[in-house]
Design a protein around this motif. Structure first.
Motif, short mmCIF file in Angstrom:
data_model
loop_
_atom_site.label_atom_id
_atom_site.label_comp_id
_atom_site.label_asym_id
_atom_site.label_seq_id
_atom_site.Cartn_x
_atom_site.Cartn_y
_atom_site.Cartn_z
N GLU A 1 -14.42 0.59 -2.07
CA GLU A 1 -14.66 -0.22 -3.26
C GLU A 1 -15.23 0.62 -4.39
O GLU A 1 -14.91 0.41 -5.57
CB GLU A 1 -15.61 -1.38 -2.93
N ALA A 2 -16.08 1.60 -4.04
CA ALA A 2 -16.60 2.52 -5.06
C ALA A 2 -15.46 3.33 -5.67
O ALA A 2 -15.42 3.55 -6.89
CB ALA A 2 -17.65 3.45 -4.45
N ASP A 3 -14.50 3.77 -4.83
CA ASP A 3 -13.35 4.51 -5.33
C ASP A 3 -12.48 3.63 -6.23
O ASP A 3 -11.95 4.09 -7.25
CB ASP A 3 -12.51 5.04 -4.17
N ARG A 4 -12.31 2.36 -5.84
CA ARG A 4 -11.51 1.45 -6.65
C ARG A 4 -12.13 1.24 -8.03
O ARG A 4 -11.45 1.27 -9.06
CB ARG A 4 -11.37 0.09 -5.94
N LEU A 5 -13.46 1.06 -8.05
CA LEU A 5 -14.14 0.89 -9.33
C LEU A 5 -14.11 2.18 -10.14
O LEU A 5 -14.02 2.13 -11.38
CB LEU A 5 -15.60 0.46 -9.09
N GLN A 6 -14.16 3.33 -9.48
CA GLN A 6 -14.07 4.61 -10.18
C GLN A 6 -12.71 4.75 -10.87
O GLN A 6 -12.63 5.19 -12.02
CB GLN A 6 -14.26 5.76 -9.19
N THR A 7 -11.66 4.33 -10.18
CA THR A 7 -10.32 4.37 -10.77
C THR A 7 -10.23 3.47 -11.99
O THR A 7 -9.64 3.83 -13.02
CB THR A 7 -9.26 3.94 -9.73
N LEU A 8 -10.84 2.28 -11.90
CA LEU A 8 -10.85 1.34 -13.03
C LEU A 8 -11.60 1.94 -14.21
O LEU A 8 -11.14 1.87 -15.36
CB LEU A 8 -11.50 0.03 -12.60
N VAL A 9 -12.76 2.56 -13.94
CA VAL A 9 -13.55 3.19 -15.01
C VAL A 9 -12.76 4.32 -15.67
O VAL A 9 -12.76 4.45 -16.90
CB VAL A 9 -14.89 3.71 -14.45
N ASP A 10 -12.07 5.11 -14.86
CA ASP A 10 -11.27 6.21 -15.41
C ASP A 10 -10.17 5.67 -16.33
O ASP A 10 -9.87 6.26 -17.36
CB ASP A 10 -10.65 7.04 -14.28
N ARG A 11 -9.57 4.54 -15.95
CA ARG A 11 -8.54 3.93 -16.80
C ARG A 11 -9.12 3.40 -18.10
O ARG A 11 -8.50 3.47 -19.16
CB ARG A 11 -7.83 2.80 -16.05
N LEU A 12 -10.33 2.88 -18.02
CA LEU A 12 -11.00 2.38 -19.23
C LEU A 12 -11.29 3.51 -20.20
O LEU A 12 -11.20 3.35 -21.42
CB LEU A 12 -12.30 1.66 -18.86
N LEU A 13 -11.64 4.68 -19.66
CA LEU A 13 -12.02 5.81 -20.51
C LEU A 13 -10.83 6.67 -20.91
O LEU A 13 -10.95 7.50 -21.80
CB LEU A 13 -13.05 6.68 -19.78
N ALA A 14 -9.68 6.46 -20.25
CA ALA A 14 -8.53 7.35 -20.46
C ALA A 14 -8.13 7.52 -21.93
O ALA A 14 -7.91 8.64 -22.39
CB ALA A 14 -7.34 6.86 -19.64
N PRO A 15 -8.01 6.42 -22.73
CA PRO A 15 -7.57 6.60 -24.12
C PRO A 15 -8.52 7.43 -24.95
O PRO A 15 -8.13 8.01 -25.96
CB PRO A 15 -7.51 5.15 -24.66
N HIS A 16 -9.79 7.49 -24.57
CA HIS A 16 -10.78 8.20 -25.38
C HIS A 16 -10.93 9.65 -24.94
O HIS A 16 -11.52 10.46 -25.64
CB HIS A 16 -12.13 7.48 -25.27
N ARG A 17 -10.39 9.97 -23.76
CA ARG A 17 -10.50 11.33 -23.25
C ARG A 17 -9.30 12.18 -23.64
O ARG A 17 -9.42 13.36 -23.94
CB ARG A 17 -10.59 11.30 -21.71
N ARG A 18 -8.12 11.55 -23.60
CA ARG A 18 -6.89 12.31 -23.80
C ARG A 18 -6.70 12.68 -25.26
O ARG A 18 -6.80 11.84 -26.14
CB ARG A 18 -5.70 11.46 -23.33
N PRO A 19 -6.42 13.97 -25.55
CA PRO A 19 -6.21 14.37 -26.95
C PRO A 19 -4.94 13.75 -27.52
O PRO A 19 -3.98 13.48 -26.79
CB PRO A 19 -6.09 15.89 -26.86
N HIS A 20 -4.94 13.52 -28.82
CA HIS A 20 -3.80 12.94 -29.52
C HIS A 20 -2.83 14.07 -29.84
O HIS A 20 -3.09 14.90 -30.72
CB HIS A 20 -4.32 12.26 -30.79
N ILE A 21 -1.71 14.16 -29.10
CA ILE A 21 -0.74 15.26 -29.26
C ILE A 21 0.37 14.79 -30.18
O ILE A 21 1.17 13.91 -29.82
CB ILE A 21 -0.18 15.69 -27.89
#
Length: 357
Positions: free
Chosen positions: A178-198
């Motif tokens: 469940e911790a891993d599942r929530l970690q995956t969700l958090v990573d998806r939430l943060l993904a647009p702000h981490r990835r550079p705009h190419i």
């Protein structure tokens, strides 16, 4: 002598609201469009002062007096007419002075669609910005404790007594998974702000074809994907991968919503591209814009979430994360564009507008 309502019946054919006022500014005639706009029958409106229907109607009184005094032949103005317990009525008003002392003024009211659209876009942008800040803050607050919980569960598992290892390990594995599942969700939430705009040259039809191939691979039977492309749409500068993800998220949601139609073999998703001219996006006027529609013939978006579909964690399907449309909106906004949606049973139309050079 009172004005005969039947003498103006031809005005009922107009799509804009028309009211005629007597010398005391009371309503003596209202066409069908006026009854719809003012949400009241002519019987209820008759002999009421038009200005009294609104909380800020004093301006209408002033314009009425100017018309009666023949200070102008006709006058145009945009007003936000406030109503009790309802949204303000945004209208373009045309006031015409008539050559009749008994009914000296005709007022035409047209809903200001452009202003409504601008206000809706502004609210959407403000909400999107607030959502992004909330997501970022929550995700960071959740991320650190999650690592601690997972680590503690792993350490606890190592300390379990051998004789109870099998049954107790089941509980520690639940915590870890469940911790891993929530970690995956958090990573998806943060993904647009981490990835550079190419940024590079983008051909929107290459984007659509890539998405089409992915959808067809997942739904090989029962689903038809139609193309209705305007090949004159020019290339523009943008992040191709972000736009593929945005279009894919919308199209994938559509395909999932078409489950019953896919079983019946009559599911259809249409990709349509056009060039829109003189478009206003986020209060900025653009000469040209990409006008991309992703249309499906599914059951439509449930009414209870229709106004919230771009909010994070709002989903219309069981097990959905509610992040697909939020991410799509974020990626399109990073291209200075907007996503609009109209939905009814049998037709859901997502429209992406992005400025073109």
């Amino acid at each position: 002598m009172k004005t005969s309502h039947t003498s103006f019946d031809g005005l009922d054919l107009l799509s804009s609201a028309v009211v005629i006022l007597d010398a005391a500014s009371r309503i003596t005639y209202a066409n069908a469009a006026a009854e719809n706009l003012l949400e009241s029958s002519f019987k209820a409106l008759s002999q009421q002062k038009l200005s009294k229907l609104f909380l800020n109607g004093a301006h209408l009184d002033q314009v009425f007096q100017e018309a009666v005094q023949h200070r102008f032949a006709d006058k145009r103005l945009d007003l936000a007419l406030e109503r009790p317990s309802r949204e303000p009525l945004l209208v373009h008003v045309i006031v015409t002075a008539l050559d009749n002392p008994e009914t000296p003024v005709l007022i035409e009211l047209r809903e200001n669609v452009q202003q409504l659209k601008l206000d809706r876009e502004e609210r959407m942008l403000d909400q999107s910005q607030a959502n992004k800040e909330l997501i970022r803050n929550l995700a960071h607050e959740i991320k650190n404790p999650l690592g601690g919980i997972r680590g503690a569960a792993q350490l606890l598992e190592l300390e379990l007594p051998e004789r109870h290892l099998k049954e107790l390990r089941e509980y520690t594995q639940v915590i870890i998974k469940e911790a891993d599942r929530l970690q995956t969700l958090v990573d998806r939430l943060l993904a647009p702000h981490r990835r550079p705009h190419i940024v590079g040259d983008v051909n929107i039809h290459e984007v659509c074809e890539r998405v089409r191939s992915l959808i067809v691979a997942e739904f090989p039977t029962g689903l038809t994907i139609k193309r209705d492309y305007d090949l004159s749409v020019p290339e523009f500068r943008g992040d191709k991968e972000q736009l593929i993800q945005a279009v894919l998220n919308i199209a994938h949601n559509a395909a999932q919503a078409l489950s019953e139609q896919i079983k019946a073999g009559d599911a259809v998703i249409t990709f349509q591209t056009r060039v829109a001219r003189q478009v206003t996006l986020a209060k900025v006027r653009y000469r040209l814009a990409l006008d991309l529609h992703i249309i499906d013939n599914g059951p439509g978006i449930p009414p209870d979430i229709r106004d919230r579909i771009f909010y994070p964690l709002v989903s219309g399907k069981d097990g959905g994360s509610g992040l697909g449309l939020t991410l799509a909106q974020t990626f399109v906004q990073q291209h200075l564009g907007v996503i609009e949606c109209e939905s009814r049973p049998g037709c859901t139309d997502f429209r992406i507008l992005i400025p073109l050079p």
